[in-house]
Write a protein that holds these residues in place. Structure first.
Motif, PDB file in Angstrom:
ATOM      1  N   LEU A 193     -48.793  32.986   2.073  1.00  0.00           N
ATOM      2  CA  LEU A 193     -48.276  32.803   0.720  1.00  0.00           C
ATOM      3  C   LEU A 193     -49.174  33.587  -0.232  1.00  0.00           C
ATOM      4  CD1 LEU A 193     -45.993  31.098  -0.677  1.00  0.00           C
ATOM      5  CD2 LEU A 193     -47.781  29.467  -1.277  1.00  0.00           C
ATOM      6  N   GLU A 194     -48.559  34.277  -1.175  1.00  0.00           N
ATOM      7  CA  GLU A 194     -49.339  34.964  -2.207  1.00  0.00           C
ATOM      8  C   GLU A 194     -50.007  33.932  -3.116  1.00  0.00           C
ATOM      9  OE1 GLU A 194     -50.098  37.987  -2.598  1.00  0.00           O
ATOM     10  OE2 GLU A 194     -48.555  39.295  -1.720  1.00  0.00           O
ATOM     11  N   ASN A 195     -51.179  34.285  -3.645  1.00  0.00           N
ATOM     12  CA  ASN A 195     -51.894  33.376  -4.546  1.00  0.00           C
ATOM     13  C   ASN A 195     -51.037  32.951  -5.731  1.00  0.00           C
ATOM     14  OD1 ASN A 195     -54.370  33.064  -3.231  1.00  0.00           O
ATOM     15  ND2 ASN A 195     -55.160  34.983  -4.057  1.00  0.00           N
ATOM     16  N   THR A 196     -50.253  33.892  -6.250  1.00  0.00           N
ATOM     17  CA  THR A 196     -49.461  33.612  -7.451  1.00  0.00           C
ATOM     18  C   THR A 196     -48.318  32.651  -7.216  1.00  0.00           C
ATOM     19  OG1 THR A 196     -48.133  35.585  -6.983  1.00  0.00           O
ATOM     20  CG2 THR A 196     -49.994  35.848  -8.499  1.00  0.00           C
ATOM     21  N   MET A 197     -48.025  32.335  -5.941  1.00  0.00           N
ATOM     22  CA  MET A 197     -46.864  31.511  -5.645  1.00  0.00           C
ATOM     23  C   MET A 197     -47.198  30.033  -5.471  1.00  0.00           C
ATOM     24  SD  MET A 197     -44.824  33.921  -5.938  1.00  0.00           S
ATOM     25  CE  MET A 197     -43.276  33.125  -5.565  1.00  0.00           C
ATOM     26  N   LEU A 198     -48.439  29.634  -5.725  1.00  0.00           N
ATOM     27  CA  LEU A 198     -48.801  28.226  -5.643  1.00  0.00           C
ATOM     28  C   LEU A 198     -47.952  27.413  -6.622  1.00  0.00           C
ATOM     29  CD1 LEU A 198     -50.678  25.993  -4.569  1.00  0.00           C
ATOM     30  CD2 LEU A 198     -52.217  26.509  -6.475  1.00  0.00           C
ATOM     31  N   GLY A 199     -47.298  26.388  -6.107  1.00  0.00           N
ATOM     32  CA  GLY A 199     -46.440  25.549  -6.928  1.00  0.00           C
ATOM     33  C   GLY A 199     -45.042  26.100  -7.117  1.00  0.00           C
ATOM     34  N   VAL A 200     -44.840  27.351  -6.762  1.00  0.00           N
ATOM     35  CA  VAL A 200     -43.541  28.009  -6.940  1.00  0.00           C
ATOM     36  C   VAL A 200     -42.743  27.992  -5.645  1.00  0.00           C
ATOM     37  CG1 VAL A 200     -42.412  30.194  -7.532  1.00  0.00           C
ATOM     38  CG2 VAL A 200     -44.448  29.456  -8.789  1.00  0.00           C
ATOM     39  N   MET A 201     -43.440  28.216  -4.538  1.00  0.00           N
ATOM     40  CA  MET A 201     -42.821  28.181  -3.217  1.00  0.00           C
ATOM     41  C   MET A 201     -43.647  27.277  -2.311  1.00  0.00           C
ATOM     42  SD  MET A 201     -42.059  32.257  -2.686  1.00  0.00           S
ATOM     43  CE  MET A 201     -41.774  32.018  -0.932  1.00  0.00           C
ATOM     44  N   SER A 202     -42.999  26.704  -1.321  1.00  0.00           N
ATOM     45  CA  SER A 202     -43.687  25.850  -0.359  1.00  0.00           C
ATOM     46  C   SER A 202     -43.189  26.231   1.028  1.00  0.00           C
ATOM     47  CB  SER A 202     -43.395  24.366  -0.646  1.00  0.00           C
ATOM     48  OG  SER A 202     -44.140  23.526   0.191  1.00  0.00           O
ATOM     49  N   PRO A 203     -44.005  26.918   1.836  1.00  0.00           N
ATOM     50  CA  PRO A 203     -43.523  27.422   3.126  1.00  0.00           C
ATOM     51  C   PRO A 203     -42.925  26.328   3.996  1.00  0.00           C
ATOM     52  CG  PRO A 203     -45.659  28.358   2.603  1.00  0.00           C
ATOM     53  CD  PRO A 203     -45.405  27.294   1.582  1.00  0.00           C
ATOM     54  N   SER A 204     -41.776  26.633   4.589  1.00  0.00           N
ATOM     55  CA  SER A 204     -41.053  25.642   5.397  1.00  0.00           C
ATOM     56  C   SER A 204     -41.326  25.794   6.886  1.00  0.00           C
ATOM     57  CB  SER A 204     -39.544  25.774   5.140  1.00  0.00           C
ATOM     58  OG  SER A 204     -39.106  27.094   5.450  1.00  0.00           O
ATOM     59  N   LYS A 205     -42.246  26.702   7.249  1.00  0.00           N
ATOM     60  CA  LYS A 205     -42.533  26.934   8.662  1.00  0.00           C
ATOM     61  C   LYS A 205     -43.495  25.901   9.239  1.00  0.00           C
ATOM     62  CE  LYS A 205     -42.234  31.866   7.641  1.00  0.00           C
ATOM     63  NZ  LYS A 205     -42.013  31.627   6.202  1.00  0.00           N
ATOM     64  N   LEU A 206     -44.159  25.166   8.373  1.00  0.00           N
ATOM     65  CA  LEU A 206     -45.238  24.279   8.800  1.00  0.00           C
ATOM     66  C   LEU A 206     -44.784  23.255   9.835  1.00  0.00           C
ATOM     67  CD1 LEU A 206     -48.124  23.102   8.427  1.00  0.00           C
ATOM     68  CD2 LEU A 206     -47.174  21.734   6.538  1.00  0.00           C
ATOM     69  N   HIS A 207     -43.667  22.617   9.593  1.00  0.00           N
ATOM     70  CA  HIS A 207     -43.319  21.381  10.277  1.00  0.00           C
ATOM     71  C   HIS A 207     -42.908  21.601  11.727  1.00  0.00           C
ATOM     72  CE1 HIS A 207     -42.252  21.875   6.045  1.00  0.00           C
ATOM     73  NE2 HIS A 207     -43.144  20.911   5.931  1.00  0.00           N
ATOM     74  N   ASN A 243     -36.272  19.861  -5.037  1.00  0.00           N
ATOM     75  CA  ASN A 243     -36.726  21.197  -5.399  1.00  0.00           C
ATOM     76  C   ASN A 243     -37.478  21.879  -4.261  1.00  0.00           C
ATOM     77  OD1 ASN A 243     -36.869  22.709  -8.236  1.00  0.00           O
ATOM     78  ND2 ASN A 243     -38.634  23.296  -7.006  1.00  0.00           N
ATOM     79  N   MET A 244     -37.007  23.070  -3.901  1.00  0.00           N
ATOM     80  CA  MET A 244     -37.652  23.872  -2.858  1.00  0.00           C
ATOM     81  C   MET A 244     -38.388  25.085  -3.424  1.00  0.00           C
ATOM     82  SD  MET A 244     -36.884  22.465   0.106  1.00  0.00           S
ATOM     83  CE  MET A 244     -35.810  21.112   0.598  1.00  0.00           C
ATOM     84  N   ASP A 245     -37.835  25.683  -4.450  1.00  0.00           N
ATOM     85  CA  ASP A 245     -38.417  26.866  -5.092  1.00  0.00           C
ATOM     86  C   ASP A 245     -38.293  26.702  -6.602  1.00  0.00           C
ATOM     87  OD1 ASP A 245     -38.807  28.615  -2.625  1.00  0.00           O
ATOM     88  OD2 ASP A 245     -36.657  28.219  -2.517  1.00  0.00           O
ATOM     89  N   VAL A 246     -39.171  27.369  -7.328  1.00  0.00           N
ATOM     90  CA  VAL A 246     -39.201  27.230  -8.783  1.00  0.00           C
ATOM     91  C   VAL A 246     -38.810  28.557  -9.429  1.00  0.00           C
ATOM     92  CG1 VAL A 246     -40.613  26.661 -10.796  1.00  0.00           C
ATOM     93  CG2 VAL A 246     -40.991  25.466  -8.628  1.00  0.00           C
ATOM     94  N   TYR A 247     -37.771  28.512 -10.215  1.00  0.00           N
ATOM     95  CA  TYR A 247     -37.314  29.681 -10.968  1.00  0.00           C
ATOM     96  C   TYR A 247     -37.383  29.372 -12.464  1.00  0.00           C
ATOM     97  CZ  TYR A 247     -35.518  31.496  -6.559  1.00  0.00           C
ATOM     98  OH  TYR A 247     -35.409  31.959  -5.280  1.00  0.00           O
ATOM     99  N   PRO A 248     -37.718  30.358 -13.318  1.00  0.00           N
ATOM    100  CA  PRO A 248     -37.836  31.801 -13.032  1.00  0.00           C
ATOM    101  C   PRO A 248     -39.182  32.247 -12.479  1.00  0.00           C
ATOM    102  CG  PRO A 248     -38.215  31.425 -15.362  1.00  0.00           C
ATOM    103  CD  PRO A 248     -37.847  30.083 -14.767  1.00  0.00           C
ATOM    104  N   GLU A 249     -40.133  31.324 -12.274  1.00  0.00           N
ATOM    105  CA  GLU A 249     -41.474  31.728 -11.846  1.00  0.00           C
ATOM    106  C   GLU A 249     -41.462  32.536 -10.548  1.00  0.00           C
ATOM    107  OE1 GLU A 249     -42.035  28.540 -14.769  1.00  0.00           O
ATOM    108  OE2 GLU A 249     -40.694  28.852 -13.069  1.00  0.00           O
ATOM    109  N   ALA A 250     -40.604  32.163  -9.591  1.00  0.00           N
ATOM    110  CA  ALA A 250     -40.551  32.901  -8.331  1.00  0.00           C
ATOM    111  C   ALA A 250     -40.177  34.361  -8.560  1.00  0.00           C
ATOM    112  CB  ALA A 250     -39.552  32.242  -7.386  1.00  0.00           C
ATOM    113  N   LEU A 251     -39.335  34.626  -9.534  1.00  0.00           N
ATOM    114  CA  LEU A 251     -38.942  36.002  -9.858  1.00  0.00           C
ATOM    115  C   LEU A 251     -40.006  36.696 -10.686  1.00  0.00           C
ATOM    116  CD1 LEU A 251     -35.185  35.397 -10.769  1.00  0.00           C
ATOM    117  CD2 LEU A 251     -36.129  36.173  -8.598  1.00  0.00           C
ATOM    118  N   GLU A 252     -40.592  35.969 -11.628  1.00  0.00           N
ATOM    119  CA  GLU A 252     -41.624  36.570 -12.480  1.00  0.00           C
ATOM    120  C   GLU A 252     -42.857  36.964 -11.679  1.00  0.00           C
ATOM    121  OE1 GLU A 252     -40.618  34.101 -16.607  1.00  0.00           O
ATOM    122  OE2 GLU A 252     -42.276  33.482 -15.308  1.00  0.00           O
TER     123      GLU A 252
END
Length: 405
Positions: free
Chosen positions: A295-309, A128-137
């Motif tokens: 990352l927006e506050n509301t996106m915790l657990g919904v998205m995980s930035p892939s730029k870190l690594h 899992n990379m992104d969580v739907y429908p939360e990412a859209l909501e």
């Protein structure tokens, strides 16, 4: 073992998930697995125009439209056109021992669900990379409790009923998914595996010599919904009297807004450029002094930035603007490789950049910590063995179950 990975993007595309899927596929093929990848012809670049490199991995590029992501409608059409041949292939392909489905496009994991429905002995893993429908909501693209949201949650429940293992990028994501979709009759095992970069692409770290004219803060990748940039713009206002320059390379839905803001606020030290091939990114990153992740506050657990690594691999200290508790915040807290800020903390952002500009020793120490974080937790030598254990565990479960029958 017959192993299939499913993801919309695959190398030579520049998408992070394309390279993650390829890394795992090549790794497992090198161990003797018969690896197939179901992917599309589309991507951030025209992957179909570039031949696949010779490999032990069998790459099946299924037909789909190639309208791109310039609008939500175009992206949706590309998604829908990819679902149909992928579902058909999942139904008709020989029984696989393990199917690993990513989440691009959303709910493509239903292809793994279909394969397991027809082949109950196959093992099904959701990466899992992104969580739907939360990412859209949470980006106000879909209303909570709407018909679309309810259909998506029903799809998630169906996936989890057939799921043998869940792989998430951080604990917040795992908690969100398992709290909503854990089947009532059993526990779904889960593992936290952060994204990574290949060590061979970043074999050594050499701190830069001398002092550059400009202090470059790099944002590399997609500037899409769910990312926060007002804090950056406010910090850039405060840093107008310094040598700080902000370089954006990529694209995304918010890029036009960022460009308009820069023009209206006179922020000429923010420069926007288009996507570049992954082979060129190390050269660009060597010119940078720090990396920005938001990352927006509301996106915790919904998205995980892939730029870190990749940023850590290049020894770039991280300026993170987003909620506490996600993968980037955890990396900075554990390894001291940057600064973790909440949205709105423009003053702290600017103060950190000023410190790095004025204190070269502090900057070099931060760079060493960034590289250490990469080597300890975010390179393929650390993460691929974690996937090996996941696959070994679900295979052992198969053997154990067969032995008790």
């Amino acid at each position: 073992m017959r192993l299939t990975l499913i993801n919309q993007f695959y190398t030579p595309d520049v998408s992070p998930t394309a390279h993650l899927a390829a890394s795992l596929a090549e790794h497992r093929a090198a161990q003797g697995d018969c690896v197939t990848v179901l992917t599309s012809r589309t991507g951030y670049i025209n992957a179909s125009a570039m031949p696949d490199a010779e490999s032990a991995v069998r790459v099946e590029r299924l037909w789909s439209t190639r309208l791109g992501s310039r609008s939500n409608l175009r992206r949706l059409i590309d998604w829908l056109s990819f679902y149909i041949p992928t579902f058909h292939r999942a139904i008709t392909m020989p029984r696989q021992d393990v199917v690993i489905a990513l989440t691009t496009p959303p709910f493509i994991a239903l292809a793994g669900w279909l394969h397991k429905l027809l082949n109950p002995s196959a093992k099904f893993v959701l990466w899992n990379m992104d969580v739907y429908p939360e990412a859209l909501e949470r980006t106000n693209l879909v209303k909570p409790n709407s018909i679309v949201s309810r259909v998506m949650r029903s799809a998630n429940r169906a996936i989890f009923r057939k799921l043998d293992h869940l792989v998430c990028l951080d604990g917040a994501m795992a908690d969100l998914l398992l709290s909503q979709y854990m089947p009532g009759d059993r526990m779904v095992p889960h593992t936290i595996i952060p994204n990574w970069e290949a060590m061979e692409l970043f074999p050594t770290f050499s701190p830069p010599r001398g002092r550059r004219k400009d202090f470059i803060v790099l944002y590399l990748g997609n500037a899409g919904y769910g990312h926060e940039f007002k804090t950056l713009l406010d910090a850039a206002d405060l840093l107008g009297d310094t040598s700080a320059k902000f370089l954006f390379i990529g694209g995304g839905a918010l890029t036009p807004w960022i460009k308009t803001q820069c023009e209206s606020r006179g922020l000429s030290h923010i420069v926007l450029r288009d996507y570049i091939p992954k082979s060129q990114t190390p050269t660009v990153m060597r010119q940078a002094d720090c990396a920005l992740i938001t990352l927006e506050n509301t996106m915790l657990g919904v998205m995980s930035p892939s730029k870190l690594h990749s940023n850590l691999a290049m020894g770039l200290p991280i300026i993170y603007v987003g909620p506490q508790g996600g993968n980037v915040d955890e990396a900075i807290t554990q390894f001291g490789c940057g600064i973790s800020l909440r949205p709105g903390n423009a003053r702290e952002f600017a103060d950190f950049v000023r410190q790095m500009i004025n204190d070269r020793d502090a900057l070099l120490e931060m760079k060493r910590r960034a590289r250490n974080a990469f080597e300890q937790a975010y390179c393929d030598r650390r993460t691929l063995p974690m996937f090996d254990r996941v696959i070994a565990d679900i295979q052992a479960t198969t053997v154990s179950t067969a032995g008790t029958q």
